[in-house]
Design a protein around this motif. Structure first.
Motif, PDB file in Angstrom:
ATOM      1  N   SER A  34       0.812  -1.223   0.000  1.00 37.00           N
ATOM      2  CA  SER A  34       0.000   0.000   0.000  1.00 37.00           C
ATOM      3  C   SER A  34       0.844   1.270   0.000  1.00 37.00           C
ATOM      4  N   LEU A  35       2.088   1.158   0.419  1.00 39.25           N
ATOM      5  CA  LEU A  35       2.938   2.332   0.636  1.00 39.25           C
ATOM      6  C   LEU A  35       3.912   2.606  -0.507  1.00 39.25           C
ATOM      7  N   CYS A  36       4.493   1.564  -1.076  1.00 39.82           N
ATOM      8  CA  CYS A  36       5.614   1.717  -2.016  1.00 39.82           C
ATOM      9  C   CYS A  36       5.375   0.946  -3.308  1.00 39.82           C
ATOM     10  N   ASP A  37       5.157   1.650  -4.399  1.00 36.54           N
ATOM     11  CA  ASP A  37       5.086   0.984  -5.697  1.00 36.54           C
ATOM     12  C   ASP A  37       6.464   0.462  -6.100  1.00 36.54           C
ATOM     13  N   LYS A  38       6.449  -0.535  -6.999  1.00 33.92           N
ATOM     14  CA  LYS A  38       7.669  -1.173  -7.491  1.00 33.92           C
ATOM     15  C   LYS A  38       7.821  -0.905  -8.987  1.00 33.92           C
ATOM     16  N   LEU A  39       8.970  -1.232  -9.505  1.00 36.28           N
ATOM     17  CA  LEU A  39       9.155  -1.085 -10.951  1.00 36.28           C
ATOM     18  C   LEU A  39       8.217  -2.010 -11.699  1.00 36.28           C
ATOM     19  N   VAL A  40       8.083  -3.241 -11.243  1.00 33.63           N
ATOM     20  CA  VAL A  40       7.174  -4.200 -11.864  1.00 33.63           C
ATOM     21  C   VAL A  40       6.423  -4.944 -10.762  1.00 33.63           C
ATOM     22  N   ASP A  41       5.333  -5.574 -11.136  1.00 35.79           N
ATOM     23  CA  ASP A  41       4.544  -6.351 -10.186  1.00 35.79           C
ATOM     24  C   ASP A  41       4.269  -7.717 -10.800  1.00 35.79           C
ATOM     25  N   ILE A  42       3.437  -8.522 -10.126  1.00 38.65           N
ATOM     26  CA  ILE A  42       3.065  -9.831 -10.652  1.00 38.65           C
ATOM     27  C   ILE A  42       1.546  -9.937 -10.729  1.00 38.65           C
ATOM     28  N   THR A  43       1.077 -10.879 -11.535  1.00 40.92           N
ATOM     29  CA  THR A  43      -0.340 -11.226 -11.579  1.00 40.92           C
ATOM     30  C   THR A  43      -0.569 -12.412 -10.643  1.00 40.92           C
ATOM     31  N   PRO A  44      -1.827 -12.760 -10.366  1.00 39.68           N
ATOM     32  CA  PRO A  44      -2.077 -13.964  -9.563  1.00 39.68           C
ATOM     33  C   PRO A  44      -1.500 -15.230 -10.202  1.00 39.68           C
ATOM     34  N   GLU A  45      -1.257 -15.167 -11.517  1.00 39.25           N
ATOM     35  CA  GLU A  45      -0.664 -16.306 -12.228  1.00 39.25           C
ATOM     36  C   GLU A  45       0.853 -16.218 -12.286  1.00 39.25           C
ATOM     37  N   LEU A  46       1.419 -15.237 -11.557  1.00 42.78           N
ATOM     38  CA  LEU A  46       2.868 -15.055 -11.393  1.00 42.78           C
ATOM     39  C   LEU A  46       3.570 -14.527 -12.640  1.00 42.78           C
ATOM     40  N   GLU A  47       2.837 -13.840 -13.508  1.00 39.86           N
ATOM     41  CA  GLU A  47       3.463 -13.175 -14.644  1.00 39.86           C
ATOM     42  C   GLU A  47       3.960 -11.799 -14.202  1.00 39.86           C
TER      43      GLU A  47
END
Length: 504
Positions: A53-66
């Motif tokens: 909730s506090l810190c965005d990242k360069l990339v994230d994942i989907t529930p399918e781990l993409e």
């Protein structure tokens, strides 16, 4: 008279219209109190929940781990796999008003590499340099190909903090963390609450539907669930498996779960200061004897009602990275006693620190009972979780029951914990052969090559046992029925995008 009544009515209506909308606040019950709130220094699972909730990242994942975009909108690799170019999202600002751009990314990567207290060093070790190749473009040059890097940037190594705030605060950044996520930091009262409020200038603010989020550490699972049922919480993480049926049957609550990427185990102090100089720290055969007292499936059934998976490696038996040639050993008290005699002991006293929540305590009491049958006397030291981690880092432990929430790439479950200079290697286990194998696995994008390296390392680790793995959990959440839009993820994080109160 009618005119007076009409005027009064108009005043009442206008007063009602002028009232602000009721604030939408969300209260989340955590199993533990997070450690230091600095992505470069922290290591707790619950800390990562707050960071979501506090810190965005360069990339994230989907529930399918993409791997999917977050602050980076696109990326590409050079043909030799040694140059990663990332295009960045425009129009993003940190909570202190600092602009997010290529210079900010460069400062963050360099902080992860150079801050003396950083635990991310091994995660970004492959990055030799970061070049600003445009206002919103960075180019990372690697010393060698690193198949794990994008997965690392989908976690704490990729969390972006304000370079202005970080430069001013140094190692004290955690006292008032400044990131660019959907919520900004308001206050923290240790062992009581962490409060965040919606950041009005968030780039994706239209999909954030709460004005405030409070994270409340409540280690006792029974108390945590009671607070949810009483209306003092809106959701909780890590519902006890024994309460799953009760929550599913409660028409006022919603149940959600996802299979974890991580594990729970017992870390042995092998070389971290004076407390590593113990019989079980010095003798692999005693660690093997300890493991042979365990019936992992019985632990799963007794404590978790079969909801979790027994395990003996950093990866669950269902993972493609699991080494099937090193299966979970059967319980063998006679063999355990034989190994102890080979070392010259008939009984063994060990102290295991454990987090002060009832589930982990019950689990370790089962382990304690099992070990006693071979003459291994386990003394349990109940410790608040953040203190447990601090003791581990300082070497103030003999054995420690602790887990890891897991990572998308297998490297994230093993390298930092079991390489000689790994940032999370609290037991200070060191094997040059294991280092070479795990480093080799990082440099290849060929799955078969990586698997061969992990398998070879596992054959060594299954004998040295610096970590005695116990089981692989399933993440379980319980929510008030009025909360809509929550999606469970295998990493156990609570993502609040598109989550809202019913009727919002």
């Amino acid at each position: 008279m009618r005119n007076s009544l009409y005027a009064a009515l108009l005043l009442s209506v206008s007063a009602l219209v002028a009232l602000p909308a009721a604030a939408a606040d969300l209260r989340i019950g955590l199993q533990d109190d997070p450690d230091v709130l600095d992505p470069d220094q922290s290591r707790s699972f619950v800390g990562r929940i707050v960071y979501t909730s506090l810190c965005d990242k360069l990339v994230d994942i989907t529930p399918e781990l993409e791997i999917v975009p977050q602050l980076a909108t696109a990326w590409s690799w050079s043909q030799d796999g040694k140059v990663l170019t990332m295009d960045l999202r425009e129009g993003v600002v940190f909570h202190d008003g600092t602009t997010f751009d290529a210079e900010a990314v460069k400062a963050n990567i360099e902080r992860s590499k150079m801050l003396p207290e950083s635990r991310r060093k091994s995660e970004v070790k492959s990055i030799e340099s970061v070049e600003v190749t445009g206002p919103y473009q960075v180019t990372m040059t690697l010393a060698q190909p690193d198949a794990t890097l994008l997965a690392q940037l989908a976690d704490r190594a990729g969390m972006m903090v304000s370079p202005t705030a970080a430069a001013a605060a140094g190692a004290d950044f955690a006292a008032k963390p400044v990131c660019s996520g959907p919520f900004r930091f308001v206050e923290r009262v240790q062992q009581d609450r962490i409060v965040l409020e919606k950041f009005a200038d968030y780039w994706n603010a239209d999909n954030i539907h709460f004005d405030k989020v409070s994270f409340l550490p409540i280690p006792d699972t029974t108390v945590r669930l009671a607070n949810l049922r009483a209306g003092d919480l809106d959701m909780l993480e890590r519902l006890a498996a024994t309460d799953a049926a009760s929550v599913k049957a409660d028409d006022k609550l919603t149940y959600a779960d996802a299979v974890s990427l991580g594990y729970q185990g017992i870390t042995v102090n092998i070389g971290n200061g004076e407390r590593g100089n113990t019989p079980i720290g010095n003798e692999a055969k005693l660690r093997q004897a300890f493991e042979l007292t365990l019936d992992r499936e019985a632990i799963n059934q007794v404590v978790f009602e079969g909801a979790f998976a027994a395990g003996n490696q950093p990866f669950p038996p269902t993972s493609p990275w699991y080494d099937k040639s090193v299966p979970i050993p059967a319980r063998d008290i006679a063999k355990a006693k034989e190994l102890m005699k080979e070392v010259g002991v008939e009984t063994l006293d060990v102290e295991v620190q454990v987090a002060n929540n009832p589930v982990q305590t019950q689990m370790m009491q089962v382990v304690q009972s099992m070990a006693s049958e071979a003459g291994i006397n386990v003394k349990l030291k109940s410790t608040e979780f953040a203190s447990l981690l601090a003791d581990q880092s300082a070497g103030n432990f003999e054995m420690s029951q602790v887990g890891w929430s897991g990572r998308v790439d297998p490297d994230g479950n093993i390298h930092s914990f079991l390489t000689c200079k790994g940032g999370l290697n609290d037991g200070k286990y060191c094997s040059e052969e294991v280092d070479a194998l795990l480093n080799k696995a990082r440099t290849s994008n060929d799955l078969a090559t990586r698997k061969a390296s992990y398998d070879a390392a596992e054959k060594i680790l299954s004998k040295d046992l610096p970590i005695i793995y116990l089981y692989h959990p399933t993440w379980i959440w319980a929510l008030d029925k009025k909360i809509e839009g929550f999606v469970p993820y295998p990493d156990g994080m609570i993502r609040l995008e598109n989550v809202r109160l019913a009727g919002q």
